[in-house]
Design a protein around this motif. Structure first.
Motif, short mmCIF file in Angstrom:
data_model
loop_
_atom_site.label_atom_id
_atom_site.label_comp_id
_atom_site.label_asym_id
_atom_site.label_seq_id
_atom_site.Cartn_x
_atom_site.Cartn_y
_atom_site.Cartn_z
N LEU A 274 2.11 9.56 -5.84
CA LEU A 274 2.59 10.80 -5.79
C LEU A 274 3.97 11.46 -7.18
N GLY A 275 4.93 10.08 -6.71
CA GLY A 275 5.74 10.16 -7.10
C GLY A 275 5.94 10.78 -9.13
N LEU A 276 4.16 10.15 -9.19
CA LEU A 276 4.19 9.64 -10.84
C LEU A 276 3.95 11.41 -11.32
N PHE B 31 13.34 11.70 -4.48
CA PHE B 31 12.43 10.75 -3.59
C PHE B 31 12.50 9.77 -4.25
N CYS B 32 12.93 9.13 -5.32
CA CYS B 32 12.91 8.11 -5.99
C CYS B 32 14.21 7.27 -5.31
N LEU B 33 14.87 7.90 -5.58
CA LEU B 33 16.26 7.82 -4.84
C LEU B 33 16.19 7.24 -3.10
N VAL B 34 16.29 8.33 -2.85
CA VAL B 34 15.60 8.29 -1.24
C VAL B 34 14.60 7.09 -0.79
N ILE C 32 0.91 -1.46 0.28
CA ILE C 32 0.08 0.16 -0.03
C ILE C 32 0.77 1.62 -0.46
N LEU C 33 1.62 1.61 0.83
CA LEU C 33 2.49 2.28 0.50
C LEU C 33 3.39 2.25 -0.34
N VAL C 34 4.26 2.13 -0.93
CA VAL C 34 4.25 1.95 -2.04
C VAL C 34 3.31 1.96 -3.42
N ASP D 132 5.87 14.25 -13.19
CA ASP D 132 5.57 15.20 -14.03
C ASP D 132 5.89 16.88 -13.88
N THR D 133 5.60 17.20 -12.74
CA THR D 133 5.67 18.76 -13.15
C THR D 133 7.08 19.23 -12.35
N LYS D 134 8.29 18.53 -11.74
CA LYS D 134 9.52 18.07 -10.89
C LYS D 134 10.09 17.49 -11.34
N PRO D 135 11.00 17.19 -12.38
CA PRO D 135 11.02 15.56 -12.59
C PRO D 135 12.46 15.56 -11.44
#
Length: 105
Positions: free
Chosen positions: A70-72, A85-88, A62-64, A76-79
């Motif tokens: 949220l990441g998508l 975010f993805c790295l952390v 669920i968390l993923v 889309d606005t701030k790559p």
């Protein structure tokens, strides 16, 4: 009939995203998508098409899903922020689940 693969899902999600609306409407939109994927995963679990191992459980999934949608939106606005975010998140999961990087191919 072609299957809905990841690219089509992302395009559908972002093309219908309620940009420039109240945060509540955006939250509801994300919640509906997360809820849909959680429902699909729970069905897969129920019919034994999916199982968890190595400390993973339904809560982590669920968390993923939440982080993914949220990441998508963020990407889309701030790559660059999305990549950070993805790295952390990835480093946290690798450390928390003690994934041995040295054995990865």
């Amino acid at each position: 009939m072609e299957s809905l693969d990841g690219e089509r899902i992302v395009l559908l999600y972002l093309s219908r995203y309620p940009y420039n609306t109240r945060l509540l409407k955006q939250f509801v939109y994300i919640f509906v998508w997360v809820g849909s994927f959680v429902l699909i995963e729970s069905i897969f679990l129920y019919v034994k098409l999916l199982s968890y191992h190595n400390g993973w459980n339904f809560g982590w999934s669920i968390l993923v899903w939440i982080f993914m949608f949220l990441g998508l939106r963020l990407h889309d606005t701030k790559p660059l922020w999305a990549w950070l975010f993805c790295l952390v998140t990835s480093v946290f999961l690798i450390i928390y689940f003690q994934i041995p990087i040295s054995t990865m191919k």
